[in-house]
Design an enzyme around this catalytic site. Structure first.
Site, PDB file in Angstrom:
ATOM      1  N   CYS A 147       0.990  -0.936   0.148  1.00 41.98           N
ATOM      2  CA  CYS A 147      -0.182   0.179  -0.094  1.00 41.98           C
ATOM      3  C   CYS A 147       1.083   1.192  -0.280  1.00 41.98           C
ATOM      4  O   CYS A 147       1.627   1.493   1.135  1.00 41.98           O
ATOM      5  CB  CYS A 147      -0.797  -0.510   1.043  1.00 41.98           C
ATOM      6  SG  CYS A 147      -1.760  -2.022   1.186  1.00 41.98           S
ATOM      7  N   ARG A 205       5.290   0.243  -6.790  1.00 43.75           N
ATOM      8  CA  ARG A 205       5.345   0.001  -4.739  1.00 43.75           C
ATOM      9  C   ARG A 205       4.125  -1.163  -5.809  1.00 43.75           C
ATOM     10  O   ARG A 205       4.472  -2.371  -4.900  1.00 43.75           O
ATOM     11  CB  ARG A 205       4.614   0.216  -3.856  1.00 43.75           C
ATOM     12  CG  ARG A 205       5.013   2.032  -3.770  1.00 43.75           C
ATOM     13  CD  ARG A 205       4.607   2.598  -2.643  1.00 43.75           C
ATOM     14  NE  ARG A 205       4.690   1.718  -0.991  1.00 43.75           N
ATOM     15  CZ  ARG A 205       5.716   2.228  -0.590  1.00 43.75           C
ATOM     16  NH1 ARG A 205       6.799   2.402  -0.558  1.00 43.75           N
ATOM     17  NH2 ARG A 205       5.335   1.447   0.815  1.00 43.75           N
ATOM     18  N   TRP A 256      -2.942  -2.435  -1.646  1.00 43.25           N
ATOM     19  CA  TRP A 256      -2.429  -4.155  -2.029  1.00 43.25           C
ATOM     20  C   TRP A 256      -3.418  -4.792  -0.864  1.00 43.25           C
ATOM     21  O   TRP A 256      -2.841  -5.028  -0.474  1.00 43.25           O
ATOM     22  CB  TRP A 256      -0.616  -4.512  -1.701  1.00 43.25           C
ATOM     23  CG  TRP A 256       0.052  -5.527  -1.884  1.00 43.25           C
ATOM     24  CD1 TRP A 256       0.089  -5.755  -3.760  1.00 43.25           C
ATOM     25  CD2 TRP A 256      -0.164  -6.712  -1.396  1.00 43.25           C
ATOM     26  NE1 TRP A 256       0.127  -6.554  -3.671  1.00 43.25           N
ATOM     27  CE2 TRP A 256       0.147  -7.661  -2.318  1.00 43.25           C
ATOM     28  CE3 TRP A 256      -0.368  -6.638  -0.433  1.00 43.25           C
ATOM     29  CZ2 TRP A 256       1.049  -8.406  -1.814  1.00 43.25           C
ATOM     30  CZ3 TRP A 256       0.169  -8.313   0.460  1.00 43.25           C
ATOM     31  CH2 TRP A 256       0.794  -8.558  -0.700  1.00 43.25           C
ATOM     32  N   GLY A 284      -0.951  -1.843   6.373  1.00 43.17           N
ATOM     33  CA  GLY A 284      -0.355  -2.575   7.390  1.00 43.17           C
ATOM     34  C   GLY A 284      -1.241  -3.284   7.913  1.00 43.17           C
ATOM     35  O   GLY A 284      -2.582  -4.014   6.606  1.00 43.17           O
ATOM     36  N   LYS A 295      13.217 -13.858 -11.532  1.00 38.65           N
ATOM     37  CA  LYS A 295      12.536 -12.264 -12.682  1.00 38.65           C
ATOM     38  C   LYS A 295      12.139 -13.215 -13.447  1.00 38.65           C
ATOM     39  O   LYS A 295      10.571 -11.901 -14.136  1.00 38.65           O
ATOM     40  CB  LYS A 295      14.312 -11.960 -13.477  1.00 38.65           C
ATOM     41  CG  LYS A 295      14.875 -10.667 -13.715  1.00 38.65           C
ATOM     42  CD  LYS A 295      15.132 -10.039 -12.418  1.00 38.65           C
ATOM     43  CE  LYS A 295      14.183  -9.797 -10.891  1.00 38.65           C
ATOM     44  NZ  LYS A 295      14.369  -9.583  -9.792  1.00 38.65           N
ATOM     45  N   HIS A 342      18.986 -36.091  -9.923  1.00 38.97           N
ATOM     46  CA  HIS A 342      18.367 -36.256  -8.475  1.00 38.97           C
ATOM     47  C   HIS A 342      16.455 -36.152  -8.645  1.00 38.97           C
ATOM     48  O   HIS A 342      15.909 -36.138  -8.013  1.00 38.97           O
ATOM     49  CB  HIS A 342      19.080 -35.663  -7.331  1.00 38.97           C
ATOM     50  CG  HIS A 342      20.358 -36.302  -7.437  1.00 38.97           C
ATOM     51  ND1 HIS A 342      20.674 -37.207  -7.371  1.00 38.97           N
ATOM     52  CD2 HIS A 342      21.154 -35.427  -7.779  1.00 38.97           C
ATOM     53  CE1 HIS A 342      22.028 -37.137  -6.964  1.00 38.97           C
ATOM     54  NE2 HIS A 342      22.515 -36.203  -7.660  1.00 38.97           N
ATOM     55  N   LYS A 381       6.543  -3.824  -4.461  1.00 40.47           N
ATOM     56  CA  LYS A 381       7.932  -3.094  -4.703  1.00 40.47           C
ATOM     57  C   LYS A 381       8.419  -3.442  -2.963  1.00 40.47           C
ATOM     58  O   LYS A 381       9.428  -3.460  -3.003  1.00 40.47           O
ATOM     59  CB  LYS A 381       8.420  -2.211  -5.440  1.00 40.47           C
ATOM     60  CG  LYS A 381       9.209  -1.463  -4.840  1.00 40.47           C
ATOM     61  CD  LYS A 381       9.986  -2.572  -6.203  1.00 40.47           C
ATOM     62  CE  LYS A 381      11.807  -2.105  -5.997  1.00 40.47           C
ATOM     63  NZ  LYS A 381      12.562  -3.306  -6.592  1.00 40.47           N
TER      64      LYS A 381
HETATM   65  C1  F6R Z   1      12.204  -9.173  -6.816  1.00 41.92           C
HETATM   66  C2  F6R Z   1      12.298  -8.849  -5.753  1.00 41.92           C
HETATM   67  C3  F6R Z   1      11.501  -8.841  -4.420  1.00 41.92           C
HETATM   68  C4  F6R Z   1      12.968  -8.117  -3.780  1.00 41.92           C
HETATM   69  C5  F6R Z   1      12.505  -8.439  -2.207  1.00 41.92           C
HETATM   70  C6  F6R Z   1      13.214  -7.958  -0.726  1.00 41.92           C
HETATM   71  O1  F6R Z   1      12.970  -8.961  -7.819  1.00 41.92           O
HETATM   72  O2  F6R Z   1      12.346  -7.362  -6.375  1.00 41.92           O
HETATM   73  O3  F6R Z   1      12.095 -10.754  -4.176  1.00 41.92           O
HETATM   74  O4  F6R Z   1      14.123  -8.776  -3.539  1.00 41.92           O
HETATM   75  O5  F6R Z   1      11.570  -8.261  -1.800  1.00 41.92           O
HETATM   76  O6  F6R Z   1      13.212  -6.703  -0.959  1.00 41.92           O
HETATM   77  P1  F6R Z   1      14.050  -5.736  -0.726  1.00 41.92           P
HETATM   78  O7  F6R Z   1      15.025  -6.374  -1.090  1.00 41.92           O
HETATM   79  O8  F6R Z   1      13.665  -4.685  -1.021  1.00 41.92           O
HETATM   80  O9  F6R Z   1      14.791  -6.106   0.914  1.00 41.92           O
END
Ligand code: F6R
Length: 591
Positions: free
Chosen positions: A2, A28, A73, A100, A473, A492, A586
């Site tokens: 959010c 985000r 979100w 939250g 990715k 395996h 994000k």
């Molecule tokens: C994938 C991605 C996420 C972040 C994860 C941690 O492309 O961006 O997997 O790596 O949510 O986020 P941070 O690095 O901000 O703690």
């Protein structure tokens, strides 16, 4: 997750500012949005599901100096217009946006219903304005009412509340980030992230956990939620430029940020050498070093286990932040916990820090966002200096994290100069590699395989975590089912998945495990797989080869970049917006 935005002050375009602010928080990740503006003594509220898109800003041009807005979100309650924020009090004088979870909301809702309050949504958030309304009846002081309401909430949250009668904004946080933007002599912005208001001011004040802030646009007061005591707050300048947070000529942030790696890796490497040596010494002395992160940052930590082993012959432990508390038995006051995070706000990482703190262990943070909660909570911070990363899929932050971790491994081996030279050469080679021919080559490959349902990626050594990262990715932006494996593990189990024509990406380097992985590639090929090699040399087993220049121990950094470009084009060819993957956010500020 959010996104929160609010403005109060002298401006009369607070509605339009709020829409712009929301658009700058879109990255985000969200599934619905909403806005509330005070027009005269009334609140004008609009909410919807789906993208903000080209909303008619005419609707918000009426003079307005007080607004709040939100990108949601969903956690509690489905993605519906009713569940979108802001939520209002019974008398519609209070509007609240929230990030939250209010864990005890069912209990609070029951009590409020008994007092005659009615609820329009299924959310936990809606209890907040109603409870503030109840508290306001007691004192008539809006800030005090928000504080009193907060004392009832369980869980981690950030809230922003607007009150039409006192013309105030009050915000409180016990977990998710909130930042104040100070527009001198004019007013105040309150948001989850700086890009939301960066066009208007370059001066910020951070709320710490357990703090609240109240403003009527003329003055601002920070205080402790529990005690109500006021707290002094420093004004901090923003160090990066607005252009760095914009797309420029690129269609998507993801491609822009991939291209930023032409110089972001060099920026990550240019650390203060004294500081890197001090950190290496702390690792040497620590009774147990733990590397902790989530998602892509976790893959950087896993790669670093190999860096520390191969370069420095030093053992470090890796744990996903969400699993870390299960290892608390091994933490001592002499342990060192290295947390890696782009945003510096990830809830699971913050919890890992608390676990470390409870055992008296020291915390080193490797983060991108200066001033983030993790930056402020750690004992030491190293910034990777990648610049703002706005695409949900992490790209340049990962290569910055890898570069810093490898540099520390070299410092631990007392070969810091050698490591720095290698990494700066790698940065220069990345600059050369990211040329239009290279990008076109990957676009062509994406065209060839974009309709495939499954994609497999294998790696060995530091290329194994890069195979896992490749899978993340590709999955997150293109929704192709991609899976990464340790090359030697294929026989395996996973090899059963291979059919004629299955595309398999093989990440290679000129290293001691090259022959092993080439023979694993042969095993795949023998079962009909189409082998796409990525690495410094073409090998006979490859059906396709994408050259990633030779980079010795930094090969993981080099190899992941073609995958990022491939993932981007797979998304675009499949008609997906790589900047806004479904279901993802994000900054993951809930556990
Ligand atoms: C994938 C991605 C996420 C972040 C994860 C941690 O492309 O961006 O997997 O790596 O949510 O986020 P941070 O690095 O901000 O703690």
């Amino acid at each position: 997750m959010c996104g929160i935005f609010g403005y109060v002050g002298k401006r009369t375009d607070a509605g339009v500012i709020a829409i712009e602010g929301l658009k700058n928080l879109e990255y985000r990740g969200y599934d619905s949005w909403g806005i509330a503006c005070k027009n005269g003594s009334e609140l004008h509220v609009k909410k919807d599901i789906g993208p903000i898109g080209e909303i008619d800003s005419q609707e918000f041009t009426a003079p307005c100096s007080l607004s709040i807005a939100h990108t949601r979100w969903a956690t509690h309650g489905g993605v519906t217009q009713r569940n979108a924020h802001p939520h209002l009090s019974e008398d519609r004088n209070i509007a609240v946006v929230h990030n939250g979870i209010v864990e005890n909301y069912l209990e609070l809702r029951k009590d409020l219903k008994a007092k005659g309050h009615t609820f329009q949504s299924e959310t936990d958030t809606e209890v907040i304005p109603h409870l503030i309304e109840e508290e306001l009846k007691k004192t008539g002081d809006f800030a005090e009412a928000v504080r009193a309401a907060c004392l009832h909430f369980e869980g981690r949250y950030a809230i922003l509340a607007l009150h039409t009668q006192s013309n105030m904004l009050v915000a409180a946080r016990t977990g998710s980030p909130l930042i104040v933007g100070v527009e001198k002599g004019s007013g105040y912005f309150i948001a989850s992230d700086i890009p939301a208001f960066m066009k208007h001011t370059r001066t910020v004040q951070y709320l710490d956990d357990g703090e609240m802030v109240a403003t009527d646009g003329k003055s601002i007061t920070f205080s402790d939620i529990k005690t109500g005591e006021t707290r002094p707050k420093r004004e901090i300048p923003i160090t990066y430029h607005i252009e760095q947070a914009q797309k420029g000529d690129f269609e998507h942030f993801m491609l822009k940020e991939i291209m930023d790696q032409k110089d972001s890796v060099a920026r990550a490497v240019n650390q203060d050498e004294g500081e890197i040596r001090t950190i290496a010494e702390a690792i040497r002395r620590a009774k147990g070093t733990f590397l902790v992160g989530c998602g892509t940052a976790a893959k950087a930590c896993m790669a670093a286990e190999y860096f520390f082993s191969v370069v420095a012959e030093h053992h470090v432990n890796f744990a996903h932040a969400s699993e870390f508390k299960l290892f608390h038995h091994f933490l001592k006051p002499e342990s060192l916990v290295i947390v890696v995070s782009q945003s510096g706000e990830t809830a699971d990482v913050l919890e890992a820090i608390r676990v470390a703190r409870d055992k008296g262990a020291k915390v080193l943070a490797i983060v991108n966002v200066e001033g983030s909660t993790i930056d402020r909570e750690a004992d030491y911070t190293l910034l990777i200096n990648a610049g703002p990363e706005r695409a949900v899929a992490s790209t340049k932050a990962l290569t910055g994290q890898l570069a810093v971790l490898l540099l520390i491994a070299y410092a631990l081996a007392e070969r810091l100069k050698e490591g720095k030279t290698l990494l700066l050469e790698t940065a220069a080679a990345i600059n050369d590699m990211l040329n239009p021919r290279f990008v076109e080559r990957l676009e062509t490959l994406a065209e060839k395989i974009h309709e495939e349902e499954n994609l497999f990626i294998i790696g060995k050594g530091w290329n194994y975590p890069m195979a896992l990262e490749s899978a993340i990715k590709i999955q997150e932006v293109s929704y192709v089912h991609a899976e990464g494996f340790a090359a030697g593990e294929l026989k395996h189990g996973p090899i059963a998945l291979i059919e004629k024509g299955s595309p398999c990406i093989v990440l290679t380097g000129n290293d001691e495990v090259l022959l092993d992985i080439l023979s694993n590639a042969q095993e795949l090929k023998a079962r009909g797989a189409m082998i796409i090699g990525i690495g410094p040399k073409r090998h006979d087993v490859f059906d396709e080869w994408i050259k990633a220049p030779e980079a010795s121990t930094a090969q993981a950094i080099m190899n992941i970049i073609p995958i990022q470009v491939l993932a981007y084009f797979l998304a675009v060819k499949r008609g997906k917006n790589p900047d806004m993957p479904r279901n993802l956010a994000k900054s993951v500020t809930v556990k």
